[in-house]
Scaffold this motif. Structure first.
Motif, PDB file in Angstrom:
ATOM      1  N   LYS A 177      -0.818   5.681  -7.403  1.00 14.23           N
ATOM      2  CA  LYS A 177      -2.233   5.378  -7.457  1.00 14.23           C
ATOM      3  C   LYS A 177      -2.003   4.405  -5.601  1.00 14.23           C
ATOM      4  O   LYS A 177      -3.616   4.972  -5.237  1.00 14.23           O
ATOM      5  CB  LYS A 177      -2.927   5.116  -8.021  1.00 14.23           C
ATOM      6  CG  LYS A 177      -2.798   5.339  -9.573  1.00 14.23           C
ATOM      7  CD  LYS A 177      -3.891   4.877 -10.317  1.00 14.23           C
ATOM      8  CE  LYS A 177      -3.504   5.269 -11.750  1.00 14.23           C
ATOM      9  NZ  LYS A 177      -4.115   4.202 -13.223  1.00 14.23           N
ATOM     10  N   HIS A 233      -2.911   4.058  -1.784  1.00 15.48           N
ATOM     11  CA  HIS A 233      -3.384   4.784  -1.114  1.00 15.48           C
ATOM     12  C   HIS A 233      -3.533   4.123   0.336  1.00 15.48           C
ATOM     13  O   HIS A 233      -3.142   4.787   1.230  1.00 15.48           O
ATOM     14  CB  HIS A 233      -4.787   5.266  -1.635  1.00 15.48           C
ATOM     15  CG  HIS A 233      -6.288   6.060  -0.443  1.00 15.48           C
ATOM     16  ND1 HIS A 233      -6.055   7.409  -0.240  1.00 15.48           N
ATOM     17  CD2 HIS A 233      -6.174   5.181   0.457  1.00 15.48           C
ATOM     18  CE1 HIS A 233      -6.180   7.476   0.285  1.00 15.48           C
ATOM     19  NE2 HIS A 233      -7.313   6.236   1.381  1.00 15.48           N
ATOM     20  N   GLU A 243      -1.371   4.331   5.471  1.00 16.56           N
ATOM     21  CA  GLU A 243      -2.793   4.439   5.491  1.00 16.56           C
ATOM     22  C   GLU A 243      -1.272   6.126   4.527  1.00 16.56           C
ATOM     23  O   GLU A 243      -0.757   6.295   4.610  1.00 16.56           O
ATOM     24  CB  GLU A 243      -3.460   5.070   5.558  1.00 16.56           C
ATOM     25  CG  GLU A 243      -3.901   3.674   6.608  1.00 16.56           C
ATOM     26  CD  GLU A 243      -4.203   3.780   5.730  1.00 16.56           C
ATOM     27  OE1 GLU A 243      -5.826   3.821   4.883  1.00 16.56           O
ATOM     28  OE2 GLU A 243      -5.683   2.337   6.360  1.00 16.56           O
ATOM     29  N   HIS A 274      -3.593  -0.519  -3.100  1.00 11.03           N
ATOM     30  CA  HIS A 274      -4.886  -1.050  -3.181  1.00 11.03           C
ATOM     31  C   HIS A 274      -4.988   0.936  -3.317  1.00 11.03           C
ATOM     32  O   HIS A 274      -4.656   1.723  -2.547  1.00 11.03           O
ATOM     33  CB  HIS A 274      -5.712  -0.685  -1.422  1.00 11.03           C
ATOM     34  CG  HIS A 274      -5.736  -1.740  -1.044  1.00 11.03           C
ATOM     35  ND1 HIS A 274      -6.971  -3.121  -1.835  1.00 11.03           N
ATOM     36  CD2 HIS A 274      -5.088  -2.945  -0.151  1.00 11.03           C
ATOM     37  CE1 HIS A 274      -6.152  -4.091  -0.921  1.00 11.03           C
ATOM     38  NE2 HIS A 274      -5.354  -4.048  -0.398  1.00 11.03           N
ATOM     39  N   ALA A 275      -6.057   1.006  -4.286  1.00 10.21           N
ATOM     40  CA  ALA A 275      -6.221   2.502  -4.983  1.00 10.21           C
ATOM     41  C   ALA A 275      -7.473   3.182  -3.839  1.00 10.21           C
ATOM     42  O   ALA A 275      -7.733   2.229  -2.671  1.00 10.21           O
ATOM     43  CB  ALA A 275      -7.211   2.319  -5.944  1.00 10.21           C
ATOM     44  N   ALA A 276      -7.704   4.054  -3.764  1.00 10.53           N
ATOM     45  CA  ALA A 276      -8.350   4.849  -2.686  1.00 10.53           C
ATOM     46  C   ALA A 276      -9.861   4.381  -2.965  1.00 10.53           C
ATOM     47  O   ALA A 276     -10.380   4.305  -1.620  1.00 10.53           O
ATOM     48  CB  ALA A 276      -8.401   6.700  -3.150  1.00 10.53           C
ATOM     49  N   ASP A 277     -10.211   3.152  -3.867  1.00  5.93           N
ATOM     50  CA  ASP A 277     -11.562   2.955  -3.934  1.00  5.93           C
ATOM     51  C   ASP A 277     -11.700   1.189  -3.519  1.00  5.93           C
ATOM     52  O   ASP A 277     -12.750   1.004  -3.574  1.00  5.93           O
ATOM     53  CB  ASP A 277     -12.404   3.130  -5.723  1.00  5.93           C
ATOM     54  CG  ASP A 277     -11.419   2.279  -6.080  1.00  5.93           C
ATOM     55  OD1 ASP A 277     -10.072   1.401  -6.112  1.00  5.93           O
ATOM     56  OD2 ASP A 277     -11.766   1.982  -7.259  1.00  5.93           O
ATOM     57  N   GLY A 278      -9.997   0.995  -2.381  1.00  5.18           N
ATOM     58  CA  GLY A 278      -9.805  -0.099  -2.729  1.00  5.18           C
ATOM     59  C   GLY A 278      -9.665  -1.196  -3.319  1.00  5.18           C
ATOM     60  O   GLY A 278      -8.872  -2.460  -3.214  1.00  5.18           O
ATOM     61  N   ALA A 279      -9.767  -1.025  -4.830  1.00  7.52           N
ATOM     62  CA  ALA A 279      -8.737  -1.954  -5.535  1.00  7.52           C
ATOM     63  C   ALA A 279      -7.116  -2.286  -4.988  1.00  7.52           C
ATOM     64  O   ALA A 279      -6.939  -1.403  -5.180  1.00  7.52           O
ATOM     65  CB  ALA A 279      -9.336  -1.762  -6.965  1.00  7.52           C
TER      66      ALA A 279
END
Length: 126
Positions: free
Chosen positions: A17, A19, A35, A67-72
């Motif tokens: 996951k 990103h 990235e 980090h995941a795509a949502d920044g988590a």
């Protein structure tokens, strides 16, 4: 010499996951980030690290925060090229130390990537 298990067996399940990867010094200096496809390339490199014969210091110089795509934040990896340990920690989990062969081609390539980023910030470490 016995066969060595690759780091892939110890990679966090959430690695698929990831990103964006941020490269940090352990002192807290952000060196840069990788990235999408470049992040995938770095994680493939980490997963290909063969296990090694560790020493005792565990004084890591570099870390990767995934980090995941949502920044988590998904997990972090802390690398000590002096004693051949990588600390693997998923969010809200205890760190697991995994031995790696710092002289292997994947480890040397990863160190080179860290040092490239560090050179651009004046933070070069080993």
């Amino acid at each position: 010499m016995e066969p060595r298990e690759p780091m892939s067996a110890r990679m966090p399940a959430s690695a698929t996951k990831a990103h964006r990867l941020e490269a940090w010094t352990i002192q807290g200096d952000l060196l840069g980030s990788w990235e999408r496809s470049e992040a995938s390339t770095i994680l493939t490199l980490v997963a290909s690290l063969p296990t090694g014969d560790p020493m005792r210091c565990f004084s890591p110089a570099y870390a990767i925060w995934a980090h995941a795509a949502d920044g988590a934040v998904l997990f972090d990896l802390e690398f000590c090229f002096g004693c051949f340990w990588v600390g693997v920690r998923e969010t809200d989990e205890h760190q697991e130390l995994v031995a790696f062969d710092a002289d292997s081609l994947p480890a040397q390539e990863l160190l080179s990537r860290f040092m490239e980023l560090a050179a651009g910030t004046g933070q070069a470490l080993r």
